[in-house]
Design a protein around this motif. Structure first.
Motif, mmCIF file in Angstrom:
data_model
loop_
_atom_site.group_PDB
_atom_site.id
_atom_site.type_symbol
_atom_site.label_atom_id
_atom_site.label_comp_id
_atom_site.label_asym_id
_atom_site.label_seq_id
_atom_site.Cartn_x
_atom_site.Cartn_y
_atom_site.Cartn_z
ATOM 1 N N GLY A 119 1.409 -1.510 -10.492
ATOM 2 C CA GLY A 119 1.512 -0.641 -9.331
ATOM 3 C C GLY A 119 2.847 -0.693 -8.613
ATOM 4 O O GLY A 119 3.491 -1.735 -8.547
ATOM 5 N N ARG A 120 3.224 0.465 -8.055
ATOM 6 C CA ARG A 120 4.426 0.566 -7.234
ATOM 7 C C ARG A 120 4.103 0.915 -5.791
ATOM 8 O O ARG A 120 4.999 1.212 -5.005
ATOM 9 C CB ARG A 120 5.375 1.622 -7.820
ATOM 10 C CG ARG A 120 5.924 1.253 -9.191
ATOM 11 C CD ARG A 120 6.920 2.263 -9.690
ATOM 12 N NE ARG A 120 6.299 3.575 -9.887
ATOM 13 C CZ ARG A 120 6.905 4.609 -10.462
ATOM 14 N NH1 ARG A 120 8.158 4.498 -10.872
ATOM 15 N NH2 ARG A 120 6.268 5.754 -10.622
ATOM 16 N N ASP A 121 2.829 0.904 -5.451
ATOM 17 C CA ASP A 121 2.390 1.119 -4.072
ATOM 18 C C ASP A 121 1.214 0.181 -3.829
ATOM 19 O O ASP A 121 0.618 -0.335 -4.783
ATOM 20 C CB ASP A 121 1.997 2.582 -3.841
ATOM 21 C CG ASP A 121 0.824 3.001 -4.725
ATOM 22 O OD1 ASP A 121 -0.325 2.704 -4.378
ATOM 23 O OD2 ASP A 121 1.071 3.615 -5.778
ATOM 24 N N PRO A 122 0.862 -0.082 -2.578
ATOM 25 C CA PRO A 122 -0.184 -1.079 -2.309
ATOM 26 C C PRO A 122 -1.519 -0.798 -2.992
ATOM 27 O O PRO A 122 -2.158 -1.726 -3.515
ATOM 28 C CB PRO A 122 -0.323 -1.032 -0.780
ATOM 29 C CG PRO A 122 1.036 -0.586 -0.305
ATOM 30 C CD PRO A 122 1.521 0.389 -1.331
ATOM 31 N N LEU A 123 -1.960 0.445 -3.016
ATOM 32 C CA LEU A 123 -3.251 0.747 -3.618
ATOM 33 C C LEU A 123 -3.214 0.551 -5.128
ATOM 34 O O LEU A 123 -4.145 -0.010 -5.724
ATOM 35 C CB LEU A 123 -3.673 2.181 -3.284
ATOM 36 C CG LEU A 123 -5.028 2.636 -3.833
ATOM 37 C CD1 LEU A 123 -6.140 1.680 -3.420
ATOM 38 C CD2 LEU A 123 -5.341 4.066 -3.377
ATOM 39 N N SER A 124 -2.140 0.984 -5.775
ATOM 40 C CA SER A 124 -2.021 0.795 -7.221
ATOM 41 C C SER A 124 -1.935 -0.682 -7.589
ATOM 42 O O SER A 124 -2.467 -1.112 -8.616
ATOM 43 C CB SER A 124 -0.795 1.542 -7.753
ATOM 44 O OG SER A 124 -0.924 2.936 -7.582
ATOM 45 N N VAL A 125 -1.258 -1.470 -6.752
ATOM 46 C CA VAL A 125 -1.188 -2.918 -6.985
ATOM 47 C C VAL A 125 -2.582 -3.532 -6.887
ATOM 48 O O VAL A 125 -2.986 -4.341 -7.732
ATOM 49 C CB VAL A 125 -0.227 -3.580 -5.980
ATOM 50 C CG1 VAL A 125 -0.350 -5.102 -6.052
ATOM 51 C CG2 VAL A 125 1.212 -3.159 -6.260
ATOM 52 N N LEU A 126 -3.334 -3.129 -5.874
ATOM 53 C CA LEU A 126 -4.680 -3.655 -5.687
ATOM 54 C C LEU A 126 -5.578 -3.353 -6.894
ATOM 55 O O LEU A 126 -6.396 -4.195 -7.303
ATOM 56 C CB LEU A 126 -5.303 -3.064 -4.424
ATOM 57 C CG LEU A 126 -6.772 -3.410 -4.135
ATOM 58 C CD1 LEU A 126 -6.943 -4.907 -3.924
ATOM 59 C CD2 LEU A 126 -7.283 -2.629 -2.928
ATOM 60 N N LEU A 127 -5.409 -2.183 -7.492
ATOM 61 C CA LEU A 127 -6.284 -1.759 -8.581
ATOM 62 C C LEU A 127 -5.836 -2.260 -9.957
ATOM 63 O O LEU A 127 -6.536 -2.042 -10.944
ATOM 64 C CB LEU A 127 -6.366 -0.223 -8.598
ATOM 65 C CG LEU A 127 -7.077 0.407 -7.401
ATOM 66 C CD1 LEU A 127 -6.932 1.917 -7.435
ATOM 67 C CD2 LEU A 127 -8.545 0.010 -7.348
ATOM 68 N N GLU A 128 -4.702 -2.933 -10.025
ATOM 69 C CA GLU A 128 -4.176 -3.405 -11.310
ATOM 70 C C GLU A 128 -5.199 -4.161 -12.158
ATOM 71 O O GLU A 128 -5.357 -3.864 -13.353
ATOM 72 C CB GLU A 128 -2.951 -4.298 -11.094
ATOM 73 C CG GLU A 128 -1.643 -3.568 -11.036
ATOM 74 C CD GLU A 128 -0.477 -4.549 -10.987
ATOM 75 O OE1 GLU A 128 -0.560 -5.610 -11.642
ATOM 76 O OE2 GLU A 128 0.503 -4.253 -10.298
ATOM 77 N N PRO A 129 -5.899 -5.163 -11.608
ATOM 78 C CA PRO A 129 -6.799 -5.931 -12.479
ATOM 79 C C PRO A 129 -7.921 -5.097 -13.070
ATOM 80 O O PRO A 129 -8.329 -5.319 -14.213
ATOM 81 C CB PRO A 129 -7.342 -7.031 -11.551
ATOM 82 C CG PRO A 129 -7.065 -6.555 -10.166
ATOM 83 C CD PRO A 129 -5.848 -5.715 -10.239
ATOM 84 N N LEU A 130 -8.410 -4.111 -12.324
ATOM 85 C CA LEU A 130 -9.487 -3.287 -12.851
ATOM 86 C C LEU A 130 -8.972 -2.266 -13.854
ATOM 87 O O LEU A 130 -9.676 -1.911 -14.802
ATOM 88 C CB LEU A 130 -10.233 -2.614 -11.702
ATOM 89 C CG LEU A 130 -10.943 -3.595 -10.762
ATOM 90 C CD1 LEU A 130 -11.769 -2.873 -9.723
ATOM 91 C CD2 LEU A 130 -11.846 -4.548 -11.563
#
Length: 304
Positions: A119-130
């Motif tokens: 991710g390059r934004d907070p939401l994309s970073v949060l969703l990385e593991p899933l």
């Protein structure tokens, strides 16, 4: 390089990126890199010259399919060679990438690689593991296709039927999975995604609808498992947090990626499940600057 069959690389992009230069540098004498863009106003057309073996092709505006599907179809029709590569412009292609893919094809037949979305934004970073657990790992273990790195030959598919269907749908690789069996060689490529919250929301909508129309059984299973995991996360938070973290660390190990974001697996569940359900009921989504309404596998409207 000269010992392998000549190859046509199909790369949809509207800009000349590092990936374009990386691939151009790997071309053999008979290879070609087809940079497929939309039209004359795209930045990729502004270059004064291009490396040898590179062709710039305008696909035009899509009518009943996605811009990506339209570009791939135009690229396959323009390609000169039997051996084809589809790839994307948003990840690093090491100097031996093309040669390695070709050697893999010679050994296994049609082959593909695995994306790992960073991710390059907070939401994309949060969703990385899933994304890693629900997207990358099944591609790797299930010998599935990622359109960002797949090599096959025209004779491996019913090309005429495939191109006809491709011009009527959204997902290029989702459709290709119905026409082609591959060996996923398991090499993982880091693919940056997102940048804005809007992009981060639109992406799972698109991915959910790809599963909905191409793999309804998979999306039903994903929803069921996700709801069960969410229920467990609510009822037994400490236990769920520990189990999810360990599981996602193991997923990363299997994919050959070390990312601290595995520790976000527990909070990510509380965002992922609502986005999954939102993706199922959402009527339109944005991809590459265009808004699409996807009412059936072969019922696509470009809204804008």
């Amino acid at each position: 390089m000269s010992a392998r069959p000549p190859t046509s690389i199909i790369l949809p992009t509207t800009r000349w990126t590092d990936a374009c230069a990386e691939l151009a540098a790997q071309l053999g004498d008979s290879d070609e890199l087809l940079v497929i863009h939309d039209g004359a106003n795209d930045p990729v057309t502004e270059r004064a010259d291009y490396p040898e073996g590179v062709r710039i092709i305008a696909a035009g505006e899509p009518e009943y399919c996605s811009g990506k599907a339209n570009a791939i179809a135009a690229g396959m029709e323009a390609a000169r060679h039997e051996r084809l590569v589809w790839t994307d412009d948003d990840f690093h292609h090491p100097p031996d990438w093309l040669a390695t893919c070709s050697a893999d094809y010679d050994e296994y037949g049609p082959v593909s690689e695995v994306p790992y979305f960073v991710g390059r934004d907070p939401l994309s970073v949060l969703l990385e593991p899933l994304y890693a657990a629900a997207g990358s790992l099944p591609l790797s273990l299930g010998n599935q296709i990622w359109g960002g790195a797949v090599m096959f030959e025209r004779g491996d598919i019913d090309e005429a039927a495939f191109l006809d269907d491709l011009r009527r749908t959204v997902s290029d690789d989702g459709l290709l999975m119905e026409y082609l069996q591959v060996t996923n060689v398991g090499r993982t490529r880091i693919v940056p995604i997102g940048g804005t919250i809007r992009e981060a929301v639109e992406r799972p909508v698109r991915w959910t609808q790809i599963l909905r129309w191409h793999f309804p059984g998979a999306i039903a299973g994903t929803v069921l498992v996700s709801l069960l995991v969410l229920a467990g996360a609510i009822l037994a938070p400490l236990y769920a947090a520990a189990v999810l973290t360990v599981l996602h660390l193991a997923v990363n190990e299997l994919l050959g990626v070390r990312r601290w974001t595995a520790v976000l697996a527990y909070p990510a569940v509380f965002v992922f499940v609502p986005l999954l359900l939102y993706g199922l009921i959402r009527r339109t989504f944005v991809w590459g600057g265009r808004r699409y309404r996807w009412r059936g596998k072969f019922d696509v409207t470009v809204v804008q």
